[in-house]
Enzyme design. Structure first.
Site, mmCIF file in Angstrom:
data_model
loop_
_atom_site.group_PDB
_atom_site.id
_atom_site.type_symbol
_atom_site.label_atom_id
_atom_site.label_comp_id
_atom_site.label_asym_id
_atom_site.label_seq_id
_atom_site.Cartn_x
_atom_site.Cartn_y
_atom_site.Cartn_z
ATOM 1 N N LYS A 81 40.457 36.298 43.173
ATOM 2 C CA LYS A 81 38.996 36.378 43.010
ATOM 3 C C LYS A 81 38.298 36.892 44.273
ATOM 4 O O LYS A 81 37.255 37.541 44.183
ATOM 5 C CB LYS A 81 38.423 35.007 42.618
ATOM 6 C CG LYS A 81 38.950 34.480 41.287
ATOM 7 C CD LYS A 81 38.533 35.352 40.115
ATOM 8 C CE LYS A 81 39.104 34.835 38.821
ATOM 9 N NZ LYS A 81 38.855 35.749 37.684
ATOM 10 N N GLU A 103 29.309 32.599 37.581
ATOM 11 C CA GLU A 103 29.877 31.675 36.599
ATOM 12 C C GLU A 103 31.258 31.300 37.116
ATOM 13 O O GLU A 103 31.866 32.068 37.872
ATOM 14 C CB GLU A 103 29.974 32.358 35.228
ATOM 15 C CG GLU A 103 31.203 33.242 35.020
ATOM 16 C CD GLU A 103 31.171 34.560 35.798
ATOM 17 O OE1 GLU A 103 30.157 34.866 36.473
ATOM 18 O OE2 GLU A 103 32.170 35.287 35.730
ATOM 19 N N SER A 364 48.442 35.130 40.378
ATOM 20 C CA SER A 364 47.010 35.320 40.619
ATOM 21 C C SER A 364 46.412 34.242 41.509
ATOM 22 O O SER A 364 45.396 34.486 42.166
ATOM 23 C CB SER A 364 46.269 35.350 39.284
ATOM 24 O OG SER A 364 46.658 34.239 38.487
HETATM 25 C C1 LIG Z 1 35.383 33.996 36.358
HETATM 26 C C2 LIG Z 1 35.980 32.888 35.590
HETATM 27 C C3 LIG Z 1 37.452 32.754 35.793
HETATM 28 C C4 LIG Z 1 38.057 32.027 36.781
HETATM 29 N N1 LIG Z 1 39.401 32.089 37.015
HETATM 30 C C5 LIG Z 1 40.244 32.781 36.343
HETATM 31 C C6 LIG Z 1 41.630 32.901 36.792
HETATM 32 C C7 LIG Z 1 42.507 33.785 36.137
HETATM 33 C C8 LIG Z 1 42.077 34.569 34.919
HETATM 34 O O1 LIG Z 1 41.053 35.465 35.268
HETATM 35 P P1 LIG Z 1 41.307 37.060 35.144
HETATM 36 O O2 LIG Z 1 42.256 37.447 36.220
HETATM 37 O O3 LIG Z 1 39.953 37.694 35.319
HETATM 38 O O4 LIG Z 1 41.892 37.266 33.769
HETATM 39 C C9 LIG Z 1 43.795 33.953 36.604
HETATM 40 N N2 LIG Z 1 44.248 33.273 37.684
HETATM 41 C C10 LIG Z 1 43.452 32.398 38.338
HETATM 42 C C11 LIG Z 1 44.003 31.667 39.516
HETATM 43 C C12 LIG Z 1 42.123 32.183 37.901
HETATM 44 O O5 LIG Z 1 41.332 31.300 38.564
HETATM 45 C C13 LIG Z 1 37.343 31.137 37.712
HETATM 46 O O6 LIG Z 1 36.206 30.799 37.474
HETATM 47 O O7 LIG Z 1 37.949 30.766 38.751
#
Ligand SMILES: CC/C=C(/N=C/c1c(COP(=O)(O)O)cnc(C)c1O)C(=O)O
Length: 380
Positions: A81, A103, A364
């Protein structure tokens, strides 16, 4: 702002200028060497890029496939992120915006946004479903420690879908001063394209690392979990022009690409879980970051083109994969990331993932936020 028939900008008239302002500024910034240099510099000295491509030697031996892990869990704040938030926060400052709103579901995007706000001196307000405030309490504490205001959302399923709706409602009311920092490849144009561009650093790095480290230069498979789809879109971007097979892994209970129908939500047209009246249905995943009833428009398009394949795994398979990675490689992944690994474990040795294949898996994020859940689900 289209990916085939998907994407677009289905927003109230009052949001059109705000969306267009973001699109115009991004176009300028993305072709400005100064902006690109500032972003690359921050990603290096602050976010800790490049992330390693770690061979999972013991797991590979057990599965008889070569597993390479792209370590977004090792970035600052612990997930991919930060890649997207650094770009959007610099853009917000370039636009002269006074504050950031976001969000969050798993809280990783919220923590990343709070982190960028602290770094750049921008106030941050994060909308988070009450259900997620409870199950990702570790990240709620982090957001507040970093100075962000966390606004619990009590409507609907009280998860990511509702947090996103609330953040958009708030943006409509504050579009001149606030910058909406969208956390995935969703939302009205330009967000799905822009977020993919900010996340493609994952795929571009991984492509170079594979070229340097693999005899074949390209892995046979590239696998990533898919919530809205940003870590997958960024990873796929580095390989879409190669022969690598692309696999997006969704949560069984929140599989827009696998089980959705075309519809509109949160300003974009894509594939969503919905009833015959087009009412968007609730997602059900133990992974808060995958607990979303839709998928980004680029993934819907890649699915229609047959360029990427979308599969689902259950909560139980994801938990088992997280514990297995911890015990064979000493890495505790986020439960979201464990979904990608769970498919590799299920498919290894079958025609879906033949023995001897090389597979790149994007990790991720790290699993600190999930230890309570994993402890509850695992007799230790
Ligand atoms: C924006 C909402 C999604 C969130 N997280 C999604 C997330 C995801 C899935 O999100 P994407 O990569 O956007 O599909 C995958 N791996 C981790 C560690 C995540 O935290 C958040 O709020 O942290």
């Amino acid at each position: 702002g289209r990916f085939g028939r998907y994407g677009g900008r289905y927003v109230p008239e009052s949001l059109v200028p705000a969306c267009q302002a973001v699109a115009d500024e991004f176009a300028r910034a993305w072709s400005d060497p100064g902006f690109r240099g500032s972003l690359a510099g921050l990603l290096s000295v602050y976010a800790g890029r490049p992330t390693p491509l770690t061979p999972a030697l013991r797991l590979s031996a057990e599965l008889d496939v070569t597993v390479l892990l792209k370590r977004e869990d090792l970035t600052h704040t612990g997930s991919h992120k930060i890649n997207n938030v650094m770009g959007q926060a610099l853009l917000a400052r370039r636009m002269g915006r006074a504050r950031l709103i976001a969000e969050t579901g798993a809280g990783m995007h919220g923590v990343a946004t709070a982190t960028a706000g602290a770094l750049l001196g921008l106030p941050v307000k994060v909308f988070m479903g009450e259900r997620d405030v409870e199950r990702q309490a570790h990240n709620v504490f982090r957001m507040r420690l970093l100075g962000a205001e966390v606004v619990p959302v009590s409507t609907g399923s009280r998860t990511l879908k509702d947090a996103t709706s609330e953040a958009m409602r708030h943006w409509v009311a504050d579009a001149d001063e606030a910058y909406y920092c969208v956390g995935s490849v969703i939302g009205p144009h330009p967000y799905p394209m822009m977020v993919r561009e900010f996340q493609r650093v994952i795929g571009d790095e991984a492509r170079r690392q594979c070229a340097a480290e693999l005899p074949a230069a390209v892995p046979d498979y590239v696998v990533a979990c898919v919530g809205g789809g940003s870590n997958a879109a960024g990873t796929f971007a580095g390989f879409v022009g190669t022969a690598a097979k692309l696999v997006g892994v969704e949560a069984e209970g929140g599989a827009g690409a696998s089980n959705g129908e075309i519809g509109v939500l949160h300003g974009f047209q894509s594939l969503f879980l919905q009833d015959e009246d087009g009412h968007i249905e609730e997602a059900h995943s133990m992974a808060a970051g995958l607990d979303y009833p839709g998928v980004g428009p680029e993934h819907a398009h890649l699915r229609d083109l047959g360029r990427a394949r979308y599969v689902t795994v259950s909560d139980a398979e994801a938990i088992a994969a997280a514990v297995r990675l911890a015990r064979t490689e000493g890495i505790l992944p986020a439960i979201e990331s464990a979904h990608a690994l769970a498919w590799v474990i299920r498919a290894a040795g079958t025609s879906d993932l033949p023995a001897g294949s090389t597979v790149l898996v994007t990790l991720s994020g790290r699993g600190d936020k999930d230890v309570a859940t994993l402890m509850a689900e695992t007799e230790l």
